[in-house]
Design an enzyme around this catalytic site. Structure first.
Site, PDB file in Angstrom:
ATOM      1  N   ASP A 195       0.884  -1.162   0.000  1.00 57.27           N
ATOM      2  CA  ASP A 195       0.000   0.000   0.000  1.00 57.27           C
ATOM      3  C   ASP A 195       0.932   1.225   0.000  1.00 57.27           C
ATOM      4  O   ASP A 195       2.126   1.099   0.301  1.00 57.27           O
ATOM      5  CB  ASP A 195      -0.871  -0.048   1.260  1.00 57.27           C
ATOM      6  CG  ASP A 195      -1.689   1.210   1.433  1.00 57.27           C
ATOM      7  OD1 ASP A 195      -2.307   1.656   0.459  1.00 57.27           O
ATOM      8  OD2 ASP A 195      -1.693   1.759   2.559  1.00 57.27           O
ATOM      9  N   LEU A 196       0.411   2.398  -0.341  1.00 55.65           N
ATOM     10  CA  LEU A 196       1.262   3.596  -0.387  1.00 55.65           C
ATOM     11  C   LEU A 196       1.124   4.472   0.869  1.00 55.65           C
ATOM     12  O   LEU A 196       2.045   4.558   1.691  1.00 55.65           O
ATOM     13  CB  LEU A 196       0.910   4.431  -1.626  1.00 55.65           C
ATOM     14  CG  LEU A 196       1.652   5.751  -1.753  1.00 55.65           C
ATOM     15  CD1 LEU A 196       3.119   5.539  -2.116  1.00 55.65           C
ATOM     16  CD2 LEU A 196       0.986   6.648  -2.813  1.00 55.65           C
ATOM     17  N   ASP A 197      -0.078   5.082   1.005  1.00 59.09           N
ATOM     18  CA  ASP A 197      -0.298   6.040   2.101  1.00 59.09           C
ATOM     19  C   ASP A 197      -0.244   5.324   3.455  1.00 59.09           C
ATOM     20  O   ASP A 197      -1.025   4.411   3.704  1.00 59.09           O
ATOM     21  CB  ASP A 197      -1.674   6.706   1.939  1.00 59.09           C
ATOM     22  CG  ASP A 197      -1.767   7.566   0.684  1.00 59.09           C
ATOM     23  OD1 ASP A 197      -0.851   8.359   0.445  1.00 59.09           O
ATOM     24  OD2 ASP A 197      -2.768   7.441  -0.046  1.00 59.09           O
TER      25      ASP A 197
ATOM     26  N   THR B 129       1.665  10.078   4.376  1.00 61.50           N
ATOM     27  CA  THR B 129       0.746  11.052   3.776  1.00 61.50           C
ATOM     28  C   THR B 129      -0.603  11.126   4.488  1.00 61.50           C
ATOM     29  O   THR B 129      -1.388  12.031   4.220  1.00 61.50           O
ATOM     30  CB  THR B 129       0.487  10.703   2.296  1.00 61.50           C
ATOM     31  OG1 THR B 129       0.426   9.287   2.220  1.00 61.50           O
ATOM     32  CG2 THR B 129       1.556  11.226   1.390  1.00 61.50           C
TER      33      THR B 129
ATOM     34  N   LYS C 232      -8.727   5.730   6.264  1.00 62.89           N
ATOM     35  CA  LYS C 232      -7.509   5.084   5.749  1.00 62.89           C
ATOM     36  C   LYS C 232      -7.860   3.952   4.786  1.00 62.89           C
ATOM     37  O   LYS C 232      -8.678   3.090   5.110  1.00 62.89           O
ATOM     38  CB  LYS C 232      -6.655   4.572   6.910  1.00 62.89           C
ATOM     39  CG  LYS C 232      -6.045   5.708   7.700  1.00 62.89           C
ATOM     40  CD  LYS C 232      -5.078   5.219   8.750  1.00 62.89           C
ATOM     41  CE  LYS C 232      -4.470   6.404   9.476  1.00 62.89           C
ATOM     42  NZ  LYS C 232      -3.665   5.981  10.624  1.00 62.89           N
ATOM     43  N   GLY C 233      -7.249   3.977   3.628  1.00 61.91           N
ATOM     44  CA  GLY C 233      -7.473   2.934   2.630  1.00 61.91           C
ATOM     45  C   GLY C 233      -8.754   3.110   1.833  1.00 61.91           C
ATOM     46  O   GLY C 233      -9.044   2.345   0.933  1.00 61.91           O
TER      47      GLY C 233
ATOM     48  N   ARG D  24     -11.470   8.414  -2.201  1.00 65.40           N
ATOM     49  CA  ARG D  24     -11.782   9.828  -1.933  1.00 65.40           C
ATOM     50  C   ARG D  24     -13.302  10.037  -1.863  1.00 65.40           C
ATOM     51  O   ARG D  24     -13.806  10.732  -0.990  1.00 65.40           O
ATOM     52  CB  ARG D  24     -11.179  10.682  -3.057  1.00 65.40           C
ATOM     53  CG  ARG D  24     -11.130  12.164  -2.724  1.00 65.40           C
ATOM     54  CD  ARG D  24     -10.582  12.946  -3.909  1.00 65.40           C
ATOM     55  NE  ARG D  24      -9.348  12.393  -4.420  1.00 65.40           N
ATOM     56  CZ  ARG D  24      -8.846  12.651  -5.629  1.00 65.40           C
ATOM     57  NH1 ARG D  24      -9.462  13.495  -6.437  1.00 65.40           N
ATOM     58  NH2 ARG D  24      -7.726  12.095  -6.038  1.00 65.40           N
TER      59      ARG D  24
ATOM     60  N   SER E 298      -2.685   0.671  -4.288  1.00 69.60           N
ATOM     61  CA  SER E 298      -3.154   1.833  -3.530  1.00 69.60           C
ATOM     62  C   SER E 298      -4.512   2.319  -4.024  1.00 69.60           C
ATOM     63  O   SER E 298      -4.814   2.228  -5.214  1.00 69.60           O
ATOM     64  CB  SER E 298      -2.130   2.966  -3.684  1.00 69.60           C
ATOM     65  OG  SER E 298      -2.657   4.180  -3.205  1.00 69.60           O
ATOM     66  N   ALA E 299      -5.291   2.874  -3.111  1.00 72.44           N
ATOM     67  CA  ALA E 299      -6.591   3.453  -3.477  1.00 72.44           C
ATOM     68  C   ALA E 299      -6.427   4.866  -4.040  1.00 72.44           C
ATOM     69  O   ALA E 299      -7.370   5.440  -4.578  1.00 72.44           O
ATOM     70  CB  ALA E 299      -7.491   3.504  -2.246  1.00 72.44           C
ATOM     71  N   SER E 300      -5.219   5.413  -3.914  1.00 70.56           N
ATOM     72  CA  SER E 300      -5.029   6.828  -4.260  1.00 70.56           C
ATOM     73  C   SER E 300      -4.866   7.057  -5.759  1.00 70.56           C
ATOM     74  O   SER E 300      -4.157   6.316  -6.444  1.00 70.56           O
ATOM     75  CB  SER E 300      -3.781   7.363  -3.549  1.00 70.56           C
ATOM     76  OG  SER E 300      -3.517   8.671  -4.002  1.00 70.56           O
TER      77      SER E 300
ATOM     78  N   ASN F 215      -3.431   9.688  -6.647  1.00 72.92           N
ATOM     79  CA  ASN F 215      -2.193  10.492  -6.665  1.00 72.92           C
ATOM     80  C   ASN F 215      -0.947   9.628  -6.468  1.00 72.92           C
ATOM     81  O   ASN F 215       0.137  10.161  -6.206  1.00 72.92           O
ATOM     82  CB  ASN F 215      -2.254  11.547  -5.557  1.00 72.92           C
ATOM     83  CG  ASN F 215      -3.394  12.537  -5.765  1.00 72.92           C
ATOM     84  OD1 ASN F 215      -3.468  13.179  -6.804  1.00 72.92           O
ATOM     85  ND2 ASN F 215      -4.292  12.658  -4.797  1.00 72.92           N
TER      86      ASN F 215
ATOM     87  N   LYS G 245     -11.126  -0.952  -1.427  1.00 72.00           N
ATOM     88  CA  LYS G 245     -10.847  -1.832  -0.291  1.00 72.00           C
ATOM     89  C   LYS G 245     -11.987  -1.634   0.708  1.00 72.00           C
ATOM     90  O   LYS G 245     -12.451  -0.493   0.847  1.00 72.00           O
ATOM     91  CB  LYS G 245      -9.517  -1.433   0.380  1.00 72.00           C
ATOM     92  CG  LYS G 245      -8.316  -1.520  -0.555  1.00 72.00           C
ATOM     93  CD  LYS G 245      -7.086  -0.882   0.100  1.00 72.00           C
ATOM     94  CE  LYS G 245      -5.936  -0.784  -0.884  1.00 72.00           C
ATOM     95  NZ  LYS G 245      -4.741  -0.113  -0.340  1.00 72.00           N
TER      96      LYS G 245
ATOM     97  N   GLU H 274       0.053  -3.353   4.635  1.00 71.12           N
ATOM     98  CA  GLU H 274      -1.096  -2.442   4.731  1.00 71.12           C
ATOM     99  C   GLU H 274      -1.176  -1.775   6.097  1.00 71.12           C
ATOM    100  O   GLU H 274      -0.895  -2.409   7.106  1.00 71.12           O
ATOM    101  CB  GLU H 274      -2.379  -3.258   4.564  1.00 71.12           C
ATOM    102  CG  GLU H 274      -3.093  -3.084   3.250  1.00 71.12           C
ATOM    103  CD  GLU H 274      -3.630  -1.694   2.985  1.00 71.12           C
ATOM    104  OE1 GLU H 274      -3.692  -0.857   3.901  1.00 71.12           O
ATOM    105  OE2 GLU H 274      -3.988  -1.432   1.832  1.00 71.12           O
ATOM    106  N   ASP H 275      -1.620  -0.508   6.120  1.00 68.25           N
ATOM    107  CA  ASP H 275      -1.814   0.167   7.414  1.00 68.25           C
ATOM    108  C   ASP H 275      -3.300   0.350   7.746  1.00 68.25           C
ATOM    109  O   ASP H 275      -3.616   0.827   8.832  1.00 68.25           O
ATOM    110  CB  ASP H 275      -1.145   1.551   7.413  1.00 68.25           C
ATOM    111  CG  ASP H 275      -1.854   2.528   6.500  1.00 68.25           C
ATOM    112  OD1 ASP H 275      -2.176   2.136   5.352  1.00 68.25           O
ATOM    113  OD2 ASP H 275      -2.109   3.660   6.925  1.00 68.25           O
TER     114      ASP H 275
HETATM  115  C1  BG6 Z   1      -5.669   5.892   0.338  1.00 70.61           C
HETATM  116  C2  BG6 Z   1      -5.724   6.675   1.617  1.00 70.61           C
HETATM  117  O1  BG6 Z   1      -4.382   5.386   0.121  1.00 70.61           O
HETATM  118  O2  BG6 Z   1      -6.042   6.711  -0.772  1.00 70.61           O
HETATM  119  C3  BG6 Z   1      -7.095   7.309   1.797  1.00 70.61           C
HETATM  120  O3  BG6 Z   1      -5.428   5.830   2.714  1.00 70.61           O
HETATM  121  C4  BG6 Z   1      -7.416   8.146   0.567  1.00 70.61           C
HETATM  122  O4  BG6 Z   1      -7.119   8.078   2.967  1.00 70.61           O
HETATM  123  C5  BG6 Z   1      -7.334   7.288  -0.678  1.00 70.61           C
HETATM  124  O5  BG6 Z   1      -8.718   8.703   0.692  1.00 70.61           O
HETATM  125  C6  BG6 Z   1      -7.618   8.068  -1.955  1.00 70.61           C
HETATM  126  O6  BG6 Z   1      -6.588   8.987  -2.175  1.00 70.61           O
HETATM  127  P1  BG6 Z   1      -6.594  10.145  -3.260  1.00 70.61           P
HETATM  128  O7  BG6 Z   1      -5.153  10.601  -3.252  1.00 70.61           O
HETATM  129  O8  BG6 Z   1      -6.999   9.542  -4.547  1.00 70.61           O
HETATM  130  O9  BG6 Z   1      -7.553  11.164  -2.775  1.00 70.61           O
HETATM  131 MG    MG Z   2      -2.720   3.131   3.608  1.00 70.55          MG
END
Ligand code: BG6
Ligand code: MG
Length: 220
Positions: free
Chosen positions: A9-11, A17, A45-46, A49, A114-116, A118, A145, A169-170
């Site tokens: 996982d990233l964040d 972050t 977390k995880g 958005r 990662s769910a992000s 970014n 997730k 994973e956190d």
């Molecule tokens: C996850 C974070 O990695 O990404 C969440 O743990 C976050 O808190 C999710 O909401 C989505 O991230 P982003 O960068 O696409 O807004």
């Molecule tokens: Mg995470």
């Protein structure tokens, strides 16, 4: 013995972050006239958005039109991007590069799950992108997730069976996703929170080379 793969996982696992996500959500909550605590942030977390904003508005007792909802999504991300604009390698969590280097040396395929949305610019900012053979992020997944989709896609891209993959994973939702995928789940954080993980460590400083070697051999 079958090849093993490791998925990160990233964040909150590779980079710290979570605090910036928290600050951006808190800013929005405050603008909308309510408080948002660190404890409530655990639920974020995880989580995607969109889902985070749904939960935030529930906390504040706010109903929004679709247009207003989308405006707040954009606003939160703009604030988050401003917080991470000057991010550099100093924000990598302790011992993460050492673990990635060791796994690379041992020819272990590595993926990001990662769910992000970014994820790629963040990996570029901290100069860790080249470690990953596959990157699955919020731009590719359709089911957040605890659905296992993100990790199953990562395993597929690495060409490995899910049971031969290990996930770091956190987030509670992330551990549930890894377990649902049939993978070995390693929690990074508090044992009391990440109860469902197969193993839990406070951070990567607690993860030893013999333990990594054991994971490379373990059958699940
Ligand atoms: C996850 C974070 O990695 O990404 C969440 O743990 C976050 O808190 C999710 O909401 C989505 O991230 P982003 O960068 O696409 O807004
Ligand atoms: Mg995470």
């Amino acid at each position: 013995m079958a090849q093993r793969g490791f998925i990160f996982d990233l964040d909150g696992v590779i980079v710290d972050t979570a605090k910036y996500h928290y600050l951006a959500w808190k800013k929005l909550a405050n603008e909308l006239g309510f408080e948002f605590t660190q404890q409530q942030n655990e639920m974020f977390k995880g989580v995607s958005r969109k889902r985070c904003l749904e939960i935030l508005l529930q906390i504040g007792g706010i109903t929004a039109s679709e247009a207003q909802f989308n405006t707040w999504m954009v606003e939160k991300n703009r604030d988050y991007l401003a917080y991470i604009a000057h991010m550099d390698a100093t924000e990598i969590l302790p011992e993460v590069p050492k673990v990635l280097k060791y796994l690379k040396k041992m020819n272990i395929p590595l993926a990001l799950g990662s769910a992000s949305k970014n994820a790629v610019p963040i990996l570029e900012k901290v100069h860790l992108k080249e470690y990953f053979d596959s990157i699955i992020d919020g731009n590719q997944v359709t089911k957040a997730k605890p659905d296992p989709e993100v990790f199953l896609m990562a395993a597929k891209q690495l060409g490995l069976a899910p049971q031969h993959c290990v996930v770091f994973e956190d987030a509670v939702a992330g551990i549930q996703a890894a377990n649902a995928a049939g993978m070995v789940s390693i929690g990074i954080g508090e044992k009391e929170v990440l109860k469902e993980a197969h193993y839990v460590f406070k951070d990567f400083t607690e993860i030893t080379v013999p333990f990594l070697d054991q994971l490379m051999k373990s059958t699940h």
